[in-house]
Structure formats: structure tokens, C-alpha cells
Design an enzyme around this catalytic site. Structure first.
Site, PDB file in Angstrom:
ATOM      1  N   THR A   3      -3.227  -5.545   0.861  1.00 10.01           N
ATOM      2  CA  THR A   3      -2.625  -4.219   0.997  1.00 10.01           C
ATOM      3  C   THR A   3      -3.394  -3.383   2.010  1.00 10.01           C
ATOM      4  O   THR A   3      -2.810  -2.510   2.673  1.00 10.01           O
ATOM      5  CB  THR A   3      -2.562  -3.484  -0.353  1.00 10.01           C
ATOM      6  N   ASP A   4      -4.685  -3.646   2.154  1.00 11.68           N
ATOM      7  CA  ASP A   4      -5.463  -2.925   3.158  1.00 11.68           C
ATOM      8  C   ASP A   4      -4.948  -3.230   4.563  1.00 11.68           C
ATOM      9  O   ASP A   4      -4.954  -2.366   5.445  1.00 11.68           O
ATOM     10  CB  ASP A   4      -6.945  -3.288   3.044  1.00 11.68           C
ATOM     11  N   LYS A  41       0.858  -1.189   0.000  1.00 15.28           N
ATOM     12  CA  LYS A  41       0.000   0.000   0.000  1.00 15.28           C
ATOM     13  C   LYS A  41       0.893   1.238   0.000  1.00 15.28           C
ATOM     14  O   LYS A  41       1.748   1.403   0.873  1.00 15.28           O
ATOM     15  CB  LYS A  41      -0.911   0.006   1.229  1.00 15.28           C
ATOM     16  N   ARG A  56      28.979  34.999 -10.154  1.00 15.92           N
ATOM     17  CA  ARG A  56      27.622  34.602 -10.544  1.00 15.92           C
ATOM     18  C   ARG A  56      26.847  34.112  -9.323  1.00 15.92           C
ATOM     19  O   ARG A  56      27.408  33.817  -8.263  1.00 15.92           O
ATOM     20  CB  ARG A  56      27.663  33.493 -11.594  1.00 15.92           C
ATOM     21  N   HIS A 111      19.590  28.403 -13.003  1.00 12.17           N
ATOM     22  CA  HIS A 111      20.306  29.495 -13.655  1.00 12.17           C
ATOM     23  C   HIS A 111      19.672  30.856 -13.345  1.00 12.17           C
ATOM     24  O   HIS A 111      18.451  31.013 -13.358  1.00 12.17           O
ATOM     25  CB  HIS A 111      20.327  29.289 -15.166  1.00 12.17           C
ATOM     26  N   PHE A 157      32.361  30.422 -13.217  1.00 10.43           N
ATOM     27  CA  PHE A 157      32.306  29.326 -14.190  1.00 10.43           C
ATOM     28  C   PHE A 157      32.989  29.790 -15.463  1.00 10.43           C
ATOM     29  O   PHE A 157      32.458  30.617 -16.206  1.00 10.43           O
ATOM     30  CB  PHE A 157      30.865  28.908 -14.467  1.00 10.43           C
ATOM     31  N   ASN A 179      21.095  23.018 -11.608  1.00 12.08           N
ATOM     32  CA  ASN A 179      21.719  24.338 -11.581  1.00 12.08           C
ATOM     33  C   ASN A 179      20.646  25.348 -11.961  1.00 12.08           C
ATOM     34  O   ASN A 179      20.298  25.508 -13.124  1.00 12.08           O
ATOM     35  CB  ASN A 179      22.897  24.399 -12.548  1.00 12.08           C
ATOM     36  N   GLN A 239      29.812  21.072  -9.636  1.00 11.11           N
ATOM     37  CA  GLN A 239      30.394  19.766  -9.341  1.00 11.11           C
ATOM     38  C   GLN A 239      31.345  19.844  -8.141  1.00 11.11           C
ATOM     39  O   GLN A 239      31.340  18.974  -7.270  1.00 11.11           O
ATOM     40  CB  GLN A 239      31.149  19.216 -10.559  1.00 11.11           C
TER      41      GLN A 239
END
Length: 307
Positions: free
Chosen positions: A57-58, A12, A183, A259, A166, A257, A231
């Protein structure tokens, strides 16, 4: 052409359980989304439809709610351990139980003195607001002998408004991105970490403290790393955790990332001195990697959506 049954499981999914612990006038909330997956001797139900080995599942749903009452919810990990042990030990056909849990955090609402006096209390201790930060995750797997606990978080949004560059990257005929020496670095952290606790004979980690400390080291590394690439920041975050938390052997990150592009204000006669940005939600770079303790074999799936 003949066919055979491959890997299978059932259970479940997404049982939303909220447990209120009342310590006098002070209340505590644990808010979980629990998914149960069971596997074992289930060939007959697939081949012939016989439900002789099937726990409904119940029933698994009811067990989640009953255990919230009987055992309480000390932590997501501990609650998952209770459930996994129960399903494997109580049902002979079930060989492996996997419990996935998302935890939603709440914090107390600070009230004014006037409102506190109005209801006749010095302090309100039963009102909460849902935190808008990350969702905590945990996956507990048990096969009757060994445990695997993989915890983590998702949707933890962080940003450095400077100390990020970068440049020096590969350029070809399709490259239009300009090198950046100052940045914004922003991401929504999704992380999973694997504990080296696998046996009941071993000392169990303090799950709540471990999560808090892992999150702390993750954020500190993000803030304190002068980043030349996302990274590099990812590796520093993972290394900080592995070096400071002896109970964790492996951590995997998925970092988009997010931006932020400088807006060209020159058409308006204005200079944009790293002040005004356009936040683009897509497309985005996606940086993913695993950081391991030396000598440890990776076990967290590379595709984190398989967790």
C-alpha cells in the site's frame, strides 16, 4: 465448519495530494484526497500470508504523488483514470482498480490596490482561500477493459425562502405537523452521477465542463421549481441534468430536509409573519432517489455510503 474467502480489496486510503501548477506568476491549485482500492488474485495472502502478489500500500501512496508530478491533475476524473489504468496494466495479479477522489476547491483572494503595490505586483495571483461550499467527488473503476466513472458532490447547502409547500399528506393519530402553504425549503445536496463513457474507443467527456454544467443545472432546477414536496424538487433536479447532459445516464440524490420551524412569538405579543424560524439540525427527513435516462439500468448503489 469450513470457510472460504469472499470479496476482498486493499490499498492506501486518503492520500492528500496538493498539486501547484505555476504558469509564470499565475498559480493554480488542485487539492485532492485520493483513496486506492485494488482487488484480484489475493487468495494466497489471506490463506497463507504469502505476499507474492501484493503490491505494498505504501507503493500505491507513492504512485499517487509521483503521478501528480508526471501527469499533472487536469481533473479528478482524469487523474483517477491514469492511476486505475496503471495499477491494472502494470500488475498482473490486480484485476480491478477503484479510485475514489474528493476534491477541495480554492479561489483566489482579491487584494486591494495598495497591497498589490506594496509587494510590487499589479495583481496577486498566488493567494487562495478555501471555498466553503461543496466537496467534489469521483470514483473511477477499471477492470482492464471497461471503465465506470461515477462523479458527484456533497455538502452543497441550498435554500428557497419561499415557493415551497407541503400539504395533503396522510394523517393518523400520531400526526402533529401542520400543513404548510409557504415554507422554507433547505437541504444539503449529496449527489452521484454515472457517465455512459465506458470504453477507451469512445470519446471521453470533458470532465471539468461536465461537472460545472451538471452543478449549474442542479442549482437552476432547485431554484426554478415551485415545490410541493422535496421529492418533486429532487426529480426536477435529476431530470434537468439527464435532459441537458448527454454524457450522464443516471444520477442519485440524498437530500436531508433541513427543517425550519416558525417560532411562536405570540407569548411576547408579536406576530410572526413567516419571518423568524428555528433551524433544527436533527432529526430531519431524508429523501433519496435515482433518476435515470429511459431504458438505462441503474448501477449506482442505493446505499450511497457504499460509494
Amino acid at each position: 465448519m469450513p470457510t472460504i474467502l469472499g470479496q476482498n480489496q486493499y490499498g492506501k486510503a486518503e492520500n492528500r495530494v496538493v498539486r501547484i501548477t505555476r504558469d509564470g506568476d499565475t498559480h493554480h491549485i488542485k487539492d485532492l484526497n485520493v483513496s486506492v482500492a485494488l482487488s484480484g488474485d489475493m487468495e494466497d495472502v489471506h490463506y497463507s500470508g504469502s505476499n507474492a502478489n501484493v503490491l505494498p500500500t505504501d507503493t500505491t501512496k507513492n504512485t499517487v504523488f509521483a503521478f501528480a508530478k508526471e501527469h499533472g491533475i487536469e481533473s479528478a476524473e482524469q487523474f483517477g483514470i491514469h492511476l486505475a489504468r496503471h495499477f491494472v496494466s502494470s500488475q498482473e495479479p490486480i484485476k480491478v482498480a477503484r479510485i475514489r477522489i474528493e476534491e477541495y476547491a480554492w479561489e483566489r483572494i482579491a487584494t486591494s490596490d495598495g497591497n498589490s503595490k506594496f509587494i510590487g505586483a499589479d495583481e496577486v495571483k498566488h493567494s487562495f482561500v478555501r471555498k466553503g461550499q461543496e466537496t467534489r467527488t469521483s470514483q473511477i473503476t477499471y477492470d482492464g477493459e471497461k471503465w465506470e466513472v461515477v462523479s458527484g458532490l456533497k455538502d452543497l447547502t441550498v435554500m428557497n425562502s419561499t415557493n415551497s409547500e407541503f400539504w395533503g399528506y396522510v394523517k393518523d393519530r400520531y400526526t402533529t405537523l401542520k400543513e404548510a402553504y409557504d415554507r422554507i425549503l433547505a437541504t444539503d445536496v449529496s449527489a452521484r452521477w454515472r457517465y455512459n463513457w465506458t470504453d477507451d474507443e469512445e470519446r471521453m467527456p470533458n470532465w471539468e465542463k461536465s461537472y460545472e454544467q451538471t452543478r449549474k443545472h442542479m442549482l437552476q432546477a432547485f431554484a426554478e421549481t415551485y415545490s410541493l414536496s422535496l421529492q418533486q424538487t429532487l426529480y426536477q433536479m435529476g431530470s434537468r441534468i439527464i435532459n441537458n447532459r448527454s454524457e450522464i445516464d443516471e444520477i442519485r440524490f440524498s437530500l436531508p430536509n433541513n427543517h425550519h420551524f416558525l417560532v411562536d412569538l405570540e407569548p411576547f405579543g408579536l406576530k410572526n409573519d413567516n419571518e423568524v424560524y428555528f433551524a433544527a439540525d436533527r432529526p430531519y427527513g431524508l429523501i433519496e432517489a435515482t433518476v435515470l435516462r429511459d431504458g438505462v439500468e441503474p448501477k449506482i448503489p442505493v446505499d450511497m455510503t457504499n460509494l
